[in-house]
Motif scaffolding. Structure first.
Motif, short mmCIF file in Angstrom:
data_model
loop_
_atom_site.label_atom_id
_atom_site.label_comp_id
_atom_site.label_asym_id
_atom_site.label_seq_id
_atom_site.Cartn_x
_atom_site.Cartn_y
_atom_site.Cartn_z
N UNK A 179 18.37 5.28 -3.82
CA UNK A 179 17.63 6.34 -4.33
C UNK A 179 16.45 6.85 -3.47
N UNK A 180 15.62 5.85 -3.08
CA UNK A 180 14.50 6.29 -2.22
C UNK A 180 14.83 6.75 -0.84
N UNK A 181 16.08 6.31 -0.41
CA UNK A 181 16.44 7.02 1.10
C UNK A 181 16.88 8.27 0.46
N UNK A 182 17.76 8.64 -0.56
CA UNK A 182 18.05 10.01 -0.77
C UNK A 182 16.99 11.08 -1.01
N UNK A 183 16.05 10.67 -1.65
CA UNK A 183 14.65 11.46 -1.92
C UNK A 183 13.63 11.26 -0.58
N UNK A 184 14.08 10.68 0.39
CA UNK A 184 13.27 10.77 1.43
C UNK A 184 11.78 9.98 1.23
N UNK A 185 12.03 8.75 0.38
CA UNK A 185 10.75 8.22 -0.22
C UNK A 185 10.85 6.81 0.81
N UNK A 186 10.54 6.88 2.22
CA UNK A 186 10.46 5.72 2.83
C UNK A 186 9.88 4.27 2.34
N UNK A 187 8.81 4.38 1.91
CA UNK A 187 8.04 3.21 1.17
C UNK A 187 8.84 2.65 0.10
N UNK A 188 9.24 3.61 -0.96
CA UNK A 188 10.40 2.92 -1.77
C UNK A 188 11.39 2.20 -1.39
N UNK A 189 11.98 2.70 -0.24
CA UNK A 189 13.07 2.43 0.42
C UNK A 189 12.92 1.14 1.08
N UNK A 190 11.82 1.03 1.66
CA UNK A 190 11.55 -0.47 2.54
C UNK A 190 11.32 -1.23 1.48
N UNK A 191 10.58 -1.24 0.54
CA UNK A 191 9.93 -2.30 -0.60
C UNK A 191 11.30 -2.79 -1.34
N UNK A 192 12.12 -1.92 -2.05
CA UNK A 192 13.23 -2.29 -2.59
C UNK A 192 14.12 -3.09 -1.89
N UNK A 193 14.38 -2.38 -0.49
CA UNK A 193 15.41 -3.14 0.30
C UNK A 193 14.80 -4.49 0.75
N UNK A 194 13.70 -4.59 0.91
CA UNK A 194 13.28 -6.09 1.30
C UNK A 194 13.20 -6.98 -0.01
N UNK A 195 12.87 -6.25 -1.19
CA UNK A 195 12.93 -7.17 -2.36
C UNK A 195 14.62 -7.54 -2.65
N UNK A 196 15.51 -6.76 -2.30
CA UNK A 196 16.86 -7.18 -2.61
C UNK A 196 17.44 -8.18 -1.47
#
Length: 292
Positions: A179-196
């Motif tokens: 979702x963060x990638x689709x909304x271009x929220x790079x910080x959310x993308x990085x944090x959630x992916x690292x947590x995964x």
């Protein structure tokens, strides 16, 4: 009449990676089989070295193939039609994985609902039962072999339940990374992916600890059909989680380099599909192997 516009369809040059991957998988299969026999019987051999060579070659193949694919994608060689081909290919790949696990779940179903009741005297097989296994009791899990080897059932509470919660949580974090990638929220993308990725690594570590505990309580590969199906299903699933974690790590580094955009991120989407698939398989495995 307007002239129809065609998109280019990129066809890569001949690649050495498929044959390298085939040799690596062959070495892994041979090495794993021999290493298992050597470990079970306490013998020394070359199984471990063959297995190590296969894994090293597989890592080399994946690294080179991923590098080529990333270079092609970032060079603008792909078209919309090629993107649709990739989606179809990934869908068929996941379908083949579904059939792969369906075969093992089918073996578990056959052993529990057909073979064991038959050995217990079902379907008028009382005499056959006495000849093959006198005094056999048709119960599951089957904790004793005809040779007298006894084992212990692995309960669902504790590590299996924790691992289930970990994977379910990782599926949620993977979704929010997408979702963060689709909304271009790079910080959310990085944090959630690292947590995964972190949750996936914790899962693998706990599964390795669970195997150590299983051998301590007598649940080994010599434990008959229960031990065999337990290690086949959980082991192959663990292998898929390992592959999924590697894919997510590659995606994480690509995210840090800014490779994906909201309109062009199929590689990330494919990795997300695969991760959700292994999560669903584990939930089924948890209920069918640990609970029922």
């Amino acid at each position: 009449m307007a002239q129809q516009e065609y998109q280019k369809y990129y066809v890569p040059e001949s690649s050495p990676w498929p044959i390298v991957g085939a040799v690596a998988l062959f070495l892994i299969a041979v090495g794993a089989a021999n290493f298992t026999v050597e470990m079970t019987k306490g013998k020394e051999g070359f199984g471990g070295w063959i297995l190590f060579a296969g894994i090293a070659m597989l890592i080399f193949m994946v690294t080179g193939w991923f590098r080529n694919q990333i270079h092609e994608s970032m060079s603008g060689l792909y078209s919309d039609q090629l993107g649709r081909s990739y989606r179809q290919g990934m869908a068929w790949f996941i379908f083949s994985e579904i059939m792969f696990f369906a075969a093992f779940f089918g073996a578990l179903f056959y052993a529990r609902t057909i073979a064991i009741p038959w050995l217990g005297g079902a379907s008028n097989n009382a005499m056959t039962n006495e000849v093959l296994w006198p005094g056999f009791e048709a119960v599951w899990p089957l904790l004793q072999t005809p040779g007298g080897i006894e084992s212990t059932q692995m309960g669902w509470f504790g590590l299996p339940l924790i691992n289930t919660l970990l994977l379910l949580t990782s599926s949620v974090t993977c979704h929010y990374a997408h979702v963060g990638l689709e909304q271009n929220k790079r910080k959310q993308l990085s944090v959630m992916l690292a947590l995964t990725i972190f949750l996936g690594c914790i899962f693998l570590g706990l599964q390795a600890y669970e195997y150590i505990h299983a051998y301590d309580i007598g649940l080994t590969l010599d434990s008959g059909v229960y031990g065999n199906t337990f290690y086949l299903l959980t082991g192959f699933h663990g292998l898929h989680v390992t592959l999924g974690t590697v894919i997510l790590i590659v995606l994480y580094f690509r995210v840090q380099k800014g490779h994906f955009t909201p309109d062009n991120h199929f590689a990330f989407q494919a990795g997300s599909w695969y991760w959700h698939f292994v999560d669903v398989v584990w939930v089924m495995l948890f209920f069918l192997v640990y609970i029922l």
